[in-house]
Each structure stands twice: as structure tokens, then as C-alpha cells.
Design an enzyme around this catalytic site. Sequence first.
Site: not given
Length: 355
Positions: A74, A77, A175, A239
Site C-alpha cells: 500500500h 504506508e 504495513h 502492522e
Amino acid sequence: MQIQTNTSIQDTIQELTQQGNFLALSRTTASRFSRAFQFLLDTHTQVTVIAEGIIRFEPITENTKDIVISCGVHGNETAPIEICDDLVRDILTGKKVVKQRTLFLFGNLPAMDIAERFVEENMNRLFSGEHNNLAPGQKMNDERRRAKQLEEAVKHFYLDIEIQQQRERFHYDLHTAIRASKNDKFAVYPFLNGKAWDKYQLQILLACGVNTILLSGSPTTTFSYYSSNEFNAHAFTVELGKVMPFGQNNMRNFREVMATLTALICGEDLKLKNYCSDDFLIYKVNQVINKQQADFELNFALETPNFSNFPKNHLLAFESGKEYRAQYDGEAIVFPNANVEIGQRALLTVIPTQI
């Protein structure tokens, strides 16, 4: 893979080894990497530039691990992208020397350029061959092509080595979340199809400052599941906090991540703490809520953090003809996003568990 040996690449090699600016060149002059090429760092590391945003480091000496570190699937990010950019720069300029085979992947370069999650389609729903599954009338797009290219890079990396006995495969897909989280850093452990969860891998994540683990309960089309399922790699979607613009991340928040990844690829002592269940918050997926109607809405504030929990029967989301409620006291939300395409996941709910 066709290796480019034309002397015209010498200027690029010189710039890479002096400045380490692989990501910057990938984003601004991708044509330099239209064909693969190789070169040697001093006498210790073979470098293969496979394509823009895809670079492989292989130590000349004996090694036992094949490590994939990906970021930017993405494009907005940014913290993982900056982490990987720093690592690659340090390796290319000689500040760090890899002792394990390592593949770096910078995923969605065009999305980085526009500071968006994606250009046309969420790339992290396009792996395990999903990039080839076009809906009626849908055309192949660049994100689908890139997902296929990333898959191929991982496949060749894991399989292009003659001695495969007693080798360990790793894939950390880095991410950041769209929204804040009650647990700032967390990892999704892909579905293992009945295999046991690996506590040693959780010790590595803990050393990265990640103590919250979400156990996936079914196959998905994410990048980490692809590596786990296809190649039996220890793979995770990691994350690292909340989405921020380039240059606005507090990189001190990622010192543990940088130190642990550096130790892993450079063959240093990881200094892991013994496994203790009390060190972790472990969840399993209870509900996967997909958006089925255009009027799908979440029934909590936009700024509600990941892992916020609700009482049993609390209305979490609704759309025409359907309500979605918490089924347990303390059921928590993860990855809520009402703006996904119809048919895609808009919300996960999770409940505490143990391994």
C-alpha cells in the site's frame, strides 16, 4: 531471469554503491531497471537488481536463511518504506553486511508517488493468483501485473538455491494501519492449514516491539499468506502503527524493528526473550464482515482505534437487509473500512485466544 551485462549499467551500479538510492531511482528512473543485472559488493555479497523496487542480496559465505522483507504494497504506508529504504541503503553503501540471503520488495511504486493506498485496486487482495481472476469486463491493471511480478520474485528467491535442506524461509510484509490502534504494533499470522503456530517466530516479533498477534482463521489473498502457503515460509503481515505522510514518521518508534531485522539479516544474535504467554495479546478472528451493499455503514466513530472492544449484541455495522452485531462480550474490531469495493472485507472482529 535474463541478466543484463551491458557496460551501460556501470553508472547505475556506481550510484547505488555510493549513495544507496535504490528506492529513489526505482521511483524516478525505473527504466534503469528494465532488465536485471548483477554486481558484487566488495568480495562478500552478490547483488541482483531484478526490477524497479526489487533487489536481492546473497552472501558469498555459507548461510542458512532466506529472508523476504516487503513494504509499500500500500503506497501510503510510509514507515515500512522508510525502514526498508534505510536498510537497503546501508547494505549498498557497506554500512551493513548481510550474512543471510535477503530479498527486499518495494511494492506499489506508483501509489507511493500519489501518496495513496493504491491507484486502481488494493494490491494486498491480489496474491495467490488472484491477480489473474478478472471480473467480467474488467481489464488487467498495473497493480495486478505488479502482484504477479512480486509473486514471481518471491518464488524464484525461495527456489533458486541449490541446497534447500535445513534452510529457513521468512517473509515479513510490513504495513501500517489506516487508523490508530489500542495496540500500536501488531501482526497477522496467516492461516496455517492445521500446522502449529511457531512460538519462536513470536519471540522474534516481540523483539521487534510487536506483542499483539492476530491468528488468521482462513486462507486469504494477502502477500504473507502466499509465502506461507506456497513455500512454507514463516510469514507475517506486520502492522507498524498508523499511516503517516513521508518524512513525518517518528523513526525512534521503530528502533526495535530496525535492530531486530538488522540482526536477522546480518547474522547477529537476536537476543530473544524466552517465550511467555503473558508477554502477548493473542486474538483469533471471529467474524469476517464483507460489504454487500453500497449503503454499508460502520456503527462507531471514524477515529475508533483497532482492537476497541464492544459488549455482546452491540451493533457494529449495517447495510440494506443486514445487521452485524458483536457475538461475544469484549469482541474487538480490526481493519474497519466502509469504503472498500462491494464484496470486499469491511471489518474483522476478533476475540482473545491462546496458542
